[in-house]
Design an enzyme around this catalytic site. Structure first.
Site, PDB file in Angstrom:
ATOM      1  CE  LYS A  87      33.982 -19.933  -0.546  1.00 32.30           C
ATOM      2  NZ  LYS A  87      33.164 -20.758  -1.474  1.00 32.30           N
TER       3      LYS A  87
ATOM      4  CB  SER B  32      37.681 -24.780   4.206  1.00 27.74           C
ATOM      5  OG  SER B  32      36.626 -24.802   5.161  1.00 27.74           O
TER       6      SER B  32
ATOM      7  CD  GLU C  51      28.476 -16.495  -5.689  1.00 26.12           C
ATOM      8  OE1 GLU C  51      28.713 -15.823  -6.707  1.00 26.12           O
ATOM      9  OE2 GLU C  51      29.204 -17.444  -5.329  1.00 26.12           O
TER      10      GLU C  51
END
Lengths: 266, 396
Positions: free
Chosen positions: B89, B378, B111
């Site tokens: 991210k 990830s 969010e």
């Protein structure tokens, strides 16, 4: 020419603003919605917007969200929206549907426009449909002679206002301020500026919504707008009512006050 | 009748379905993004941040003991879990934070589902001196209380969203409402490759470094391209990030693993492509979990980060084209792979990522020992310790 076009022309000839009320289908209940529509029509509302409740209403504040939740839990679907529309147009006032795009797309774009027309509806307000995604919708609206009504905001720049209003029918829905639906103490000065900017690029009637709840607000908007749209204020009364009849009485009282307000502005 | 050119389309998917109030901000964002993609100064600034702050390039680890359970196929893990903040991210938020500064905005909203994007956004905001508000479903604040605390420590305000299903979808609704109201000074730092144009393209552009690095690393390590590239899919940002560089390599299979929850057949899942239909949600057209009236259906997954009833429009397009395949992995299969990765390699993966690892076990067995699989690892699983302990009956 739709019933909505006619009533707005009539209001213009009377040199006053129109009063437009919003109520979601299936709220406060399936049957209750039809009673609210009748009460609004009797109280002197010029046009009604029937909301098609949607699970993810990003343009709505907590009051309309709650009404949509109640309606959806009650099982509201497209057929209920069209029945409410039929009741509204049956009272003799103009009626339109307001909905987010996905329920229309799922129902079938062409079929949705046809059902609006079949039930006496004048048009549809589509708050999250951009003109870039509108080709199929505009074609369907045109072939069924209903008004495609678009919402513009204070942040909409002049060139885009011209483009959006060029495909709009019925009236231009001017959002009074940046934000979501819900009553506000004061309706922002942005509204007046936006209406005058729209008037420069379009001859369509301009109706102002978002935040209006009182006769005074209706009066001051009616000075320059062709119509005043009220939604959350009615819904709040119904949510807070101790029983159905007192809710209907409160809605009737407010609608009569607002109907006076839109006649006092000029 | 006039028509206007639609933008940001992937075949019939994508586009822009938003209130007019947001059009100006989306146009500005698109313009700034297009400009900066060609601006050497911006590119250098972001690359330097990635080198000195994110920890890029991320390494590749070969999972030799894990591969014994995957039919002997060689398994290569792209270690996005080793990035600062513990997941992919950070790639996106640093890019968007730089864009926010270019646009002269002082406040970001975000969010978050699992909290990974919220933590990354709060981190970028702290680094660049921006005010940060993170919307998180109330249900997720309970599932991911550690990440809530991390965001607060980083100086962000965390708003628990109590409407609707109280998960990621409702957090996005609330963030959109904030944005409609405060768009003059606020940038919406959307965390995945969904939402209105330009988000799906822009977020992909910030994550494509994953695929670019790993394509070169695989060539160097093995002398050839992998047979398949696997990634988990919620909104699909880590997957598009690692897929993108391989899209022209048509011999490389691209496989996205969706959250099957209790099983797609039960209706309790978050496998949007496997169990959904085309529709419009959160500003874009893609596959959506919806009922016959077009109402969004609640998704279910043990993984908060995959618990979303939509998916990025480019994935919908790649699916329809047949360029990428999408399979569903049930909660139990994901948790099995979670435990296996922890015990065979000493790497505790995020539960989201465990869906990709479960996919590797299946694909490895299908392709056999000669196959090379590249898996996007990830995120790390520290945030999931509580959920995992509960699942495996480990007393806390």
């Amino acid at each position: 020419m739709t019933a909505l076009d006619s009533v707005l022309a009539q209001c213009r000839s009377e040199n006053r603003a129109a009063l437009i009320a919003y109520i979601p289908a299936g709220f406060p209940s399936k049957q209750g919605c039809h009673k609210v529509i009748q009460v609004l029509a009797d109280a002197g509302v010029d046009a009604i917007e029937i909301g098609f409740p949607y699970s993810d209403p990003v343009m709505d504040g907590p009051v309309i969200q709650e009404a949509a939740d109640i309606s959806l839990r009650g099982g509201t679907q497209a057929s209920d929206v069209f029945e409410a529309l039929k009741t509204a147009s049956g009272t003799g006032i103009a009626s339109v549907v307001m909905t987010y795009w996905n329920p229309i797309e799922k129902y079938g774009v062409e079929k949705f426009a046809a059902s609006i027309a079949d039930n006496g509806g004048s048009g549809v307000i589509t708050p999250d449909l951009t003109i870039e995604e509108s080709a199929e919708w505009l074609k369907s609206a045109q072939s069924h002679s209903i008004n495609p009504i678009y919402v513009v905001a204070p942040s909409t720049k002049d060139p885009r206002l011209a483009r959006v209003t060029s495909v709009t029918g019925g009236f231009v829905y001017a959002a009074s301020s940046m934000g979501v639906t819900g009553t506000r103490e004061t309706v922002s000065i942005d509204a007046k500026d936006l209406v005058s900017r729209i008037k420069k690029v379009s001859d369509l009637p301009v109706c102002v919504g978002l935040g209006v709840s009182t006769r005074d607000q209706a009066r001051s908007l009616a000075e320059y707008a062709d119509g005043v749209i009220v939604g959350s204020a009615f819904i709040k009364l119904l949510l807070n009512a101790k029983d159905e009849q007192s809710g209907l009485d409160a809605v009737s009282h407010l609608a009569k006050e607002l109907a006076k307000g839109v006649r006092e502005g000029r | 009748m006039e028509t206007f050119d639609a933008l940001g389309h992937f075949g019939q998917y994508g586009g822009r379905f938003v209130p007019e109030a947001l059009i100006g901000a989306l146009e500005e964002l698109e313009a700034v993004h297009n400009q900066t993609q060609k601006d050497p100064e911006f590119i250098a600034e972001l690359a330097e941040l990635h080198r000195t702050y994110t920890g890029r390039p991320s390494i590749i680890t070969e999972a030799k003991r894990f591969s014994e359970h995957a039919g002997g196929a060689r398994i290569f893990l792209k270690r996005e879990d080793l990035n600062h903040t513990g997941s992919h991210k950070i790639n996106n938020v640093l890019g968007q934070a730089l864009l926010t500064k270019r646009m002269g905005k002082k406040r970001i909203i975000a969010e978050t589902g699992a909290g990974q994007h919220g933590v990354a956004a709060a981190t970028a905001a702290a680094l660049m001196g921006l005010e940060c508000v993170v919307y998180m479903g109330e249900e997720d604040t309970r599932r991911q209380s550690l990440n809530v605390a991390r965001m607060k420590l980083l100086g962000a305000e965390v708003v628990a969203v109590t409407s609707g299903s109280k998960t990621l979808k409702d957090a996005i609704n609330e963030a959109m409402r904030d944005w409609v109201t405060n768009v003059h000074n606020t940038h919406y730092m959307l965390g995945t490759v969904a939402g209105p144009h330009p988000f799906p393209t822009m977020v992909r552009d910030f994550h494509k470094v994953i695929g670019e690095e790993s394509r070169a690393q695989m060539l160097e390590l093995t002398g050839r391209l992998p047979d398949a590239v696997l990634a988990c899919i919620g909104g699909g940002s880590n997957a598009i990030g690692i897929f993108n560089a391989f899209i022209p390599d048509t011999d490389v299979r691209l496989i996205g693993l969706e959250a099957g929850g209790d099983g797609v057949e039960t209706g309790r899942h978050a496998a949007t492509i496997n169990g959904g239909t085309p529709g419009v949600l959160h500003g874009t057209r893609s596959y959506v979990l919806q009922d016959k009236n077009g109402q969004t259906v609640e998704s279910h997954s043990i993984s908060a980060g995959l618990d979303y009833p939509g998916v990025g429009p480019e994935h919908a397009y790649l699916h329809d084209l047949g360029r990428a395949e999408y399979r569903a992995i049930n909660d139990d299969a994901a948790m099995n792979a979670f435990a296996l990765m922890s015990r065979t390699e000493g790497i505790i993966p995020a539960i989201e990522t465990a869906h990709a690892l479960a996919g590797a076990l299946i694909i490895g067995n299908e392709l056999g020992p000669k196959a090379n699989l590249l898996i996007n690892l990830s995120g790390r699983g520290d945030k999931d310790v509580q959920t995992a302990a509960q699942y495996f009956g480990i007393p806390l």
